[in-house]
Write a protein that holds these residues in place. Structure first.
Motif, mmCIF file in Angstrom:
data_model
loop_
_atom_site.group_PDB
_atom_site.id
_atom_site.type_symbol
_atom_site.label_atom_id
_atom_site.label_comp_id
_atom_site.label_asym_id
_atom_site.label_seq_id
_atom_site.Cartn_x
_atom_site.Cartn_y
_atom_site.Cartn_z
ATOM 1 N N GLN A 51 -26.476 0.632 -15.895
ATOM 2 C CA GLN A 51 -25.169 1.221 -16.216
ATOM 3 C C GLN A 51 -25.310 2.576 -16.905
ATOM 4 O OE1 GLN A 51 -22.311 -0.077 -15.079
ATOM 5 N NE2 GLN A 51 -23.607 -1.613 -14.119
ATOM 6 N N GLN A 86 -17.932 5.921 -1.108
ATOM 7 C CA GLN A 86 -17.421 5.112 -2.199
ATOM 8 C C GLN A 86 -18.093 5.584 -3.476
ATOM 9 O OE1 GLN A 86 -17.338 0.976 -1.261
ATOM 10 N NE2 GLN A 86 -16.910 0.356 -3.322
ATOM 11 N N ASP A 118 -19.720 5.203 -7.275
ATOM 12 C CA ASP A 118 -20.567 4.149 -7.844
ATOM 13 C C ASP A 118 -19.722 3.091 -8.530
ATOM 14 O OD1 ASP A 118 -22.885 5.193 -7.021
ATOM 15 O OD2 ASP A 118 -23.636 5.781 -8.987
ATOM 16 N N GLN A 119 -18.739 3.570 -9.287
ATOM 17 C CA GLN A 119 -17.902 2.622 -10.016
ATOM 18 C C GLN A 119 -16.490 2.805 -9.510
ATOM 19 O OE1 GLN A 119 -18.303 1.411 -13.871
ATOM 20 N NE2 GLN A 119 -20.239 0.622 -13.156
ATOM 21 N N SER A 120 -16.327 2.527 -8.239
ATOM 22 C CA SER A 120 -15.061 2.777 -7.596
ATOM 23 C C SER A 120 -14.060 1.700 -7.947
ATOM 24 C CB SER A 120 -15.289 2.785 -6.094
ATOM 25 O OG SER A 120 -14.078 2.833 -5.437
ATOM 26 N N GLU A 121 -12.836 2.149 -8.246
ATOM 27 C CA GLU A 121 -11.782 1.168 -8.467
ATOM 28 C C GLU A 121 -11.050 0.932 -7.139
ATOM 29 O OE1 GLU A 121 -7.900 2.171 -9.627
ATOM 30 O OE2 GLU A 121 -7.907 0.314 -8.494
ATOM 31 N N THR A 122 -10.949 1.987 -6.329
ATOM 32 C CA THR A 122 -10.150 1.889 -5.111
ATOM 33 C C THR A 122 -10.988 1.491 -3.906
ATOM 34 O OG1 THR A 122 -10.579 4.183 -4.593
ATOM 35 C CG2 THR A 122 -8.632 3.730 -5.900
ATOM 36 N N PHE A 181 -10.860 4.792 -1.326
ATOM 37 C CA PHE A 181 -9.579 5.210 -0.756
ATOM 38 C C PHE A 181 -9.251 6.671 -1.041
ATOM 39 C CE2 PHE A 181 -4.826 5.369 -1.040
ATOM 40 C CZ PHE A 181 -4.610 5.337 0.318
ATOM 41 N N LEU A 234 -2.816 -2.753 -13.581
ATOM 42 C CA LEU A 234 -3.968 -3.535 -13.146
ATOM 43 C C LEU A 234 -4.467 -4.368 -14.315
ATOM 44 C CD1 LEU A 234 -6.025 -0.669 -11.469
ATOM 45 C CD2 LEU A 234 -4.571 -2.309 -10.310
ATOM 46 N N ILE A 294 -7.936 -5.836 -15.588
ATOM 47 C CA ILE A 294 -9.357 -5.718 -15.290
ATOM 48 C C ILE A 294 -10.144 -6.632 -16.210
ATOM 49 C CG2 ILE A 294 -11.315 -4.128 -15.222
ATOM 50 C CD1 ILE A 294 -9.247 -1.923 -14.585
ATOM 51 N N ALA A 295 -10.953 -7.495 -15.604
ATOM 52 C CA ALA A 295 -11.746 -8.445 -16.386
ATOM 53 C C ALA A 295 -13.182 -8.387 -15.891
ATOM 54 C CB ALA A 295 -11.176 -9.847 -16.191
ATOM 55 N N PRO A 296 -14.127 -8.798 -16.719
ATOM 56 C CA PRO A 296 -15.508 -8.850 -16.225
ATOM 57 C C PRO A 296 -15.588 -9.730 -14.985
ATOM 58 C CG PRO A 296 -15.441 -9.286 -18.572
ATOM 59 C CD PRO A 296 -14.020 -9.246 -18.104
ATOM 60 N N ALA A 297 -16.427 -9.344 -14.034
ATOM 61 C CA ALA A 297 -16.501 -10.091 -12.771
ATOM 62 C C ALA A 297 -17.055 -11.483 -13.011
ATOM 63 C CB ALA A 297 -17.379 -9.340 -11.790
#
Ligand SMILES: Cc1cc2nc3c(=O)[nH]c(=O)nc-3n(C[C@H](O)[C@H](O)[C@H](O)COP(=O)(O)OP(=O)(O)OC[C@H]3O[C@@H](n4cnc5c(N)ncnc54)[C@H](O)[C@@H]3O)c2cc1C
Ligand SMILES: Nc1ncnc2c1ncn2[C@@H]1O[C@H](COP(=O)(O)O)[C@@H](O)[C@H]1O
Lengths: 265, 366
Positions: free
Chosen positions: A18, A97, A99-103, A106, A191, A193-196
């Protein structure tokens, strides 16, 4: 007049550690831009000008990088579109895309739509010929397809494109970040957002909906299956068996292994 | 009174175990044989034709865009069914499958209606053509959602449709929760929950597969003004790339060598003839026989080939980790106890060098 190319670059993160770095696809896109003969290449980012990741792009040989100052929760797309609509470059390069894409990739489509540019997706190489651009599009399973369109165009660059050049430390230091204040646009969509959560991998997941018998069969098919074992064959026979296996399972085509397969989209 | 409890039948108990959803063995007392608990009666498995689900006047439509690839299409269809049957219940909606070519057996895969779009004209880029036709179709068939499977090709189409509609899509949705959907983002480190948008692409596992029911799969037609759809991106066709120029992660067929290989010329010849991508274990990359970016395994590349041919590779755990997601594995090894043989679908016990030379010879002749 020389070709004007803008590369959109985002903040990247190393997938394991990260740590901030240049984003994988964006760096490939910038490298591709820098290799275009006779092009005037610039790079554009919307976000925090102080982000350490951005210096990596300067280290690839840019003298400066434009950053539109946009707060984290604001819409970077709108800021980029406003700027690009003014600039009207011939080619906009972006990563497939971030690296840390939210979309999920898009943003380039939105930009292309707003600016009325054509979008050529997933390039792993590109050539400009007059006012047309040709790309080699990366498709699943290592296949490639050639696409062509008239400029201006947005081109997204695939992770299958050649690895980008190294980052030079001195250039990284020397390069200039040109921060521009822009009016803020709010992001509308709420949105959560939570840890996966960990999810079972596709191949291992057995349907929870099956009856126990069916489930047993599915698991047995998936795992405990020991394949065919051949021993005591002569090398010629073994080679035969190997090639027959490959052919009968369709991994190679029997007549001419290198024949280009029919491309039916 | 005075009666002793029947002895537990240990073996019977083991026999009644069955694998659970994750593949681990589970024990369900209702299904155990006599002597434990009373056996629950199971309805005999129906051999009759599955019941037909009819929607006469759908209150809404869910479009489901198909690619003609069975696994991905089923993923999209099951998600579309979940949206039609669960999310907006009790209102009854219809799932409309949309594809560029007619697709078979849609009746037991969940389609209430089917719509076939015109194929892209020769030389036009299919994704762009399909996106434009879909946007036009959405004018006459207003749909609540347009569902795609999350492959790179379909994501391209979905992004175009969403952009044309001026809406944000959700890509890689892996679960639904009421009127919200969950997808992973930020490099798969986060789960993002948001209202289900018009355009979405789904991963497998987003919804239960459709089973035990038939659907109408009634053909519908929509007038699509064909001249109104200028296609601007030209498709100049597929291009053959030498398999060895393809990244290992993308390669569909991999020929891999381990410490047991010294016939490198034959190895290269066979790889070239089969149009297979070359790879190796750490040992051969360490000693320079193959470049570092050809190393498969935990500290190398994780590959997803349809077929992986392991020659003279013992199958150390670190190597096996790299080929977990491969379809078929063929292994050639002199040692019948080599661990790779357990993972192999076809195992050949023999000298890989001699077999490589024989194969190179055969391929040269052919
Ligand atoms: C932290 C760590 C990370 C590692 N990461 C990786 C990794 O990413 N990738 C990786 O590959 N390894 C990795 N390794 C190394 C791994 O543990 C093994 O040492 C390595 O995979 C062994 O390679 P090999 O099978 O080629 O060699 P060997 O284990 O030496 O096996 C050679 C095999 O060839 C067979 N053989 C010999 N002659 C012939 C012949 N003529 N015909 C047919 N078969 C023959 C032998 O029977 C034997 O099975 C890692 C190890 C560690 C500790
Ligand atoms: N903040 C940003 N500034 C500039 N370009 C961006 C930004 N975010 C994303 N991009 C570009 O858009 C591509 C796709 O991003 P995304 O849609 O976030 O996956 C990236 O690879 C970048 O090229």
């Amino acid at each position: 007049m020389s070709l004007r190319v803008v590369t959109l670059v985002s903040e990247g993160f190393h997938p394991e550690t990260q740590r901030p770095r240049r984003a994988d696809c964006d760096a490939r896109a910038l490298d591709m831009a820098l290799q275009l003969p006779g092009a005037r290449v610039s790079a554009l980012h919307a976000g925090d000008p102080a982000s350490p990741a951005l210096r990596d792009y300067l280290g690839m040989g840019l003298t400066d990088l434009t950053v539109l100052e946009v707060a984290r929760e604001c819409d970077v797309g709108a800021a980029l579109i406003d700027y690009l609509a003014n600039e009207k470059p011939d080619v906009i390069l972006a990563g497939q895309q971030a690296d840390q894409s939210e979309t999920g990739g898009f943003l380039p489509y939105k930009i292309a739509q707003e600016l009325r540019y054509l979008l050529l997706p997933m390039a792993c190489s590109m050539q400009i010929d007059g006012d047309a651009v040709e790309i080699l599009q990366a498709r699943p399973k290592g296949k490639r397809r050639r696409l062509k369109a008239a400029l201006p165009a947005v081109i997204t660059v695939s992770p299958a494109a050649p690895a980008p050049r190294q980052v030079a430390f001195a250039k990284q230091r020397r390069g200039h970040i040109d921060a521009k204040k822009v009016s803020a646009h709010d992001q509308s969509a709420p949105l959560t957002i939570a840890p996966a959560k960990r999810r079972p991998k596709g191949a291992r997941r057995v349907d929870a909906d099956l009856s126990p018998e069916e489930r047993l069969k599915a698991v047995a098919e998936m795992a405990g299956k020991q394949g065919e074992v051949l021993s005591g064959l002569s090398p010629e026979d073994a080679a035969d068996k190997l090639l027959t296996y490959l052919t009968s399972n369709g991994f190679i085509t029997p007549t001419s292994p290198q024949a280009t397969e029919k491309d039916n989209h | 009174m005075g009666q002793t409890r029947p002895r537990r039948k240990v073996h019977a108990r083991r026999a009644a175990m069955f694998p659970g959803p994750t593949g681990r063995l589970r024990y369900d007392p209702r299904r155990a044989p006599n002597g434990m608990l009373k056996q629950a009666r199971r309805a005999p498995t129906p051999t009759l034709q599955a019941p037909l689900y009819v929607v006469e006047n759908p209150k809404f439509y869910i479009l489901c865009v198909l690619e003609g690839d069975t696994a991905g299409d089923n993923t999209a269809l099951s998600a579309a069914r979940a949206l039609a049957d669960v999310t907006y219940a009790p209102a009854k909606g219809a799932v409309v499958s949309v594809a560029a070519t007619p697709i078979d057996a849609l009746d037991n895969r969940g389609a209430d209606r089917t719509l076939t779009l015109a194929r892209a004209p020769a030389g036009a880029f299919a994704a762009e053509h399909m996106a434009t036709s879909l946007t036009v179709a959405l004018h006459s068939l207003p749909a609540r959602h347009v569902v795609f499977s999350d492959t790179s090709t379909m994501r391209d189409v979905a992004a175009r449709v969403a952009a044309q509609l001026g809406e944000r899509p959700a890509f890689g949705v892996h679960a639904f929760d009421g009127d919200r959907c969950i997808r992973s983002g930020f490099g798969s480190t986060k789960d993002i929950k948001a209202t289900i948008p018009t355009v979405l692409s789904v991963d497998d596992g987003a919804a239960k597969p459709v089973r035990g029911q038939r659907f109408e799969a009634r053909c519908i037609a929509i007038d699509l003004p064909s001249q109104n759809m200028p296609s601007c991106i030209m498709d100049l066709g597929a291009e053959a790339v030498p398999a060895n120029h393809v990244a290992l992660e993308e390669a569909p067929l991999i020929l891999a060598a381990g410490a047991g290989i010294d016939a490198w010329d034959a190895f290269a010849d066979v790889a070239e003839h089969l149009n297979a991508t070359q790879a190796g274990s750490r040992v051969v990359c360490d000693n320079g026989s193959l470049p570092r970016d050809r190393q498969v395994g935990a500290s190398g590349r994780l590959v997803t080939a349809d077929c992986y041919i392991a020659l003279g590779i013992s199958g150390a755990l670190q190597h096996l980790q790299g080929i977990e997601d491969c379809g078929r594995v063929i292994a050639v090894n002199t040692d019948p106890a080599a661990p790779i043989l357990k993972r192999a679908d076809l195992a050949i016990i023999g000298d890989a060098n001699a077999i490589l030379k024989a194969a190179a010879h055969k391929l040269e002749e052919a």
